[in-house]
Design an enzyme around this catalytic site. Sequence first.
Site, short mmCIF file in Angstrom:
data_model
loop_
_atom_site.label_atom_id
_atom_site.label_comp_id
_atom_site.label_asym_id
_atom_site.label_seq_id
_atom_site.Cartn_x
_atom_site.Cartn_y
_atom_site.Cartn_z
N ARG A 42 5.52 -5.00 -1.41
CA ARG A 42 5.83 -6.25 -0.45
C ARG A 42 6.16 -7.20 -1.76
O ARG A 42 5.28 -7.00 -2.97
CB ARG A 42 4.66 -6.69 0.01
CG ARG A 42 4.32 -5.89 1.44
CD ARG A 42 3.08 -6.42 2.13
NE ARG A 42 2.29 -6.33 1.89
CZ ARG A 42 0.99 -7.00 1.20
NH1 ARG A 42 1.07 -7.92 2.48
NH2 ARG A 42 -0.54 -6.53 0.84
N LYS A 64 -5.84 -2.56 -5.20
CA LYS A 64 -4.97 -1.52 -4.48
C LYS A 64 -3.43 -1.46 -4.93
O LYS A 64 -2.23 -0.58 -5.64
CB LYS A 64 -4.62 -2.03 -3.46
CG LYS A 64 -4.16 -1.26 -2.42
CD LYS A 64 -4.33 -1.48 -1.26
CE LYS A 64 -4.36 -2.71 0.08
NZ LYS A 64 -3.06 -3.83 -0.83
N TRP A 80 -5.38 0.44 -15.45
CA TRP A 80 -4.93 -0.72 -15.73
C TRP A 80 -5.47 -0.69 -17.38
O TRP A 80 -4.11 -1.43 -17.90
CB TRP A 80 -6.04 -1.42 -14.99
CG TRP A 80 -6.03 -3.25 -15.30
CD1 TRP A 80 -5.38 -3.80 -14.52
CD2 TRP A 80 -6.44 -3.72 -16.91
NE1 TRP A 80 -5.94 -4.93 -15.84
CE2 TRP A 80 -6.32 -4.85 -16.88
CE3 TRP A 80 -7.09 -2.77 -17.77
CZ2 TRP A 80 -6.86 -5.70 -17.72
CZ3 TRP A 80 -7.69 -4.08 -18.86
CH2 TRP A 80 -7.30 -5.80 -18.61
N LYS A 115 -6.13 -15.68 -5.06
CA LYS A 115 -5.24 -14.22 -5.12
C LYS A 115 -4.33 -13.74 -5.95
O LYS A 115 -4.75 -12.89 -7.01
CB LYS A 115 -4.92 -13.44 -3.97
CG LYS A 115 -4.85 -11.83 -3.53
CD LYS A 115 -3.96 -11.61 -2.24
CE LYS A 115 -3.64 -10.35 -1.93
NZ LYS A 115 -2.94 -9.89 -3.47
N PHE A 117 -4.01 -5.27 2.37
CA PHE A 117 -5.83 -5.58 2.72
C PHE A 117 -6.78 -4.19 2.57
O PHE A 117 -5.88 -3.63 1.74
CB PHE A 117 -6.15 -6.64 3.53
CG PHE A 117 -5.58 -8.26 2.95
CD1 PHE A 117 -6.11 -8.59 1.97
CD2 PHE A 117 -5.33 -8.72 3.94
CE1 PHE A 117 -6.06 -10.60 1.37
CE2 PHE A 117 -5.12 -10.51 3.95
CZ PHE A 117 -5.29 -10.59 2.35
N ALA A 142 -1.55 -8.70 6.06
CA ALA A 142 -2.26 -7.83 6.74
C ALA A 142 -3.42 -8.37 7.55
O ALA A 142 -3.52 -7.92 9.16
CB ALA A 142 -2.63 -6.90 6.43
N THR A 189 -2.54 -2.51 -8.57
CA THR A 189 -2.95 -1.33 -9.40
C THR A 189 -2.59 0.05 -9.38
O THR A 189 -1.74 0.63 -9.95
CB THR A 189 -3.60 -2.67 -10.14
OG1 THR A 189 -3.67 -3.17 -10.45
CG2 THR A 189 -3.57 -1.86 -11.40
N PHE A 214 -13.68 0.42 -14.70
CA PHE A 214 -14.20 -0.46 -15.21
C PHE A 214 -15.12 -0.34 -16.14
O PHE A 214 -15.78 0.54 -15.58
CB PHE A 214 -14.92 -2.05 -14.00
CG PHE A 214 -14.19 -2.74 -12.94
CD1 PHE A 214 -14.05 -3.79 -13.60
CD2 PHE A 214 -13.44 -1.82 -12.12
CE1 PHE A 214 -12.73 -4.76 -13.03
CE2 PHE A 214 -12.29 -2.91 -11.81
CZ PHE A 214 -12.28 -3.97 -11.75
#
Length: 556
Positions: A94, A71, A409, A105, A301, A273, A73, A381
């Site tokens: 954030r 998210k 990415w 994480k 999240f 969150a 990224t 991916f």
Amino acid sequence: MKTDIEIAQEAKMLPIKEVAASYGIDEDEIELYGKYKAKLSDELWEQVKDKKDGKLVLVTAINPTPAGEGKTTTTVGLGEAFGVMGKKAMIALREPSLGPCFGIKGGAAGGGYAQIVPMEDLNLHFTGDFHAITSANNLLAALMDNHIHQGNTLEIDTRQIIWKRCLDMNDRALRNIVVGLGSKAEGFVREDHFVITVASEIMAILCLADDMEDLKERLGKIIVAYNYAGEPVTAEQLHAVGAMAALLKDALKPNLIQTLEHTGAIVHGGPFANIAHGCNSVRATKTALKLADIVVTEAGFGADLGAEKFMDIKCRKAGLKPDAIVLVATIRALKYNGGVAKDQLSQENVPALEKGIVNLEKHIENMQKYGVPVVVTLNSFLPDTEAEYQFVKKFCEERGCEFALSEVWEKGGKGGVELAEKVLYTLENKESKFSPIYPDDMGLKEKVETVAREIYGAEGVTYAPAALRAMKKFEEMGFGNLPVCMAKTQYSLSDDQTKLGRPEGFEINVRDAYVSAGAGFVVVLTGAIMTMPGLPKKPAADGIDINKDGIITGLF
């Protein structure tokens, strides 16, 4: 393949004053924290506050899985992509917490060629905002305990103290402790607790405050305990507001850094969150809207948590309105929701994709309930196949969503142009008719049940007696018009993290509630959610190191 930190360390950053200048910010309006970080002055806001707002794009996602969604990224890459297209865009994010950074994480700077930099600074101490919040939180705790020790003229009932100390670290041993042991000089012996800094009400207050005056007013409303008569005792009554505000003086100012491609990023505040409201500061978002034509922000999240709170708490309180929502998913995560084991996600499996895409379907439906147009993007991916890609594309378009593949990415801004074009089309051709999911004057129980039914898909809500008593008391105290901040697992639409996909026939279990009077919401605790996380068996900290030249490795 290079790691995220290797890519970030090879970046050629611009001096932050040059990034600021590209948005019309004079050097006198920034406060430098080294060469590549700065805080935005209060005077800057006075200069830009009457400018027309840009368009606000919220990036959210399906429920997180071990397969990853990307998210942040996507948020960073989309901002970079608008730059590639010649659009004046800015990102609002954030700040990362040290807890997940050293836990499981990792950091929160994006990934690959869609990152904000300096990555190490951001993920570690940054400009010290979290330390200031921790200090202000713990000052209030110290003043309260000292007041009790020095005679307790406010008649604080030590059995009804609700203010907790905090630390920006995952430390399960501090969840439930005893303080005041020793001699009489050490104070009263009582049970105490720690929360992680990002769950502190002061974090929420900082992120929702408009200015210093508003900050102080909110700090004064904090309820720290109840007295023997059952009446609330506040930070204002403890004469704590001035000192707390002094500690937060610099933390209140938004931080400016940049992406790998020099798009400006205002990074400020960082409530989780799952246990808090999950959005960057109102000041950061509002400032970005005055400085750029398009602002890309995110909420923590999945959309059932971060996006719901962004719209039902942040937008409601700040008068903001999202113009479009980008909903991030991956083929891998959708197959995981369809029951595929983590070590088999690289194999084509359209039947599993069909089974797991119901999670995405529910999030699309939820976001559309707010009246905001939705763009779905697949974070690409390498093992993804054309058949899987086409299945998801058709599924989304049949539900009225624009759809795009994201390759940020791997390719940075260039890999996000397809997504940026879809978002731009949406901004120009689809009107946002944003409205929160419930009105202010609805009762607290009804608000909880509305979120549970409409957003989570629950059949109903069960309440522990303590939760019912708390919500009844809050309404009697005049807090019934506040929004609810649902503390729930991020891994499922339900409050049971093992229920993947789109669970049905379940109830949400509310075990307790407390009022964050300064922040302006009622926190509702569901399931087994913890406000002080623990470290995993193999923490990320195990792989972090620094060499003799000061080069940090292992951050991600």
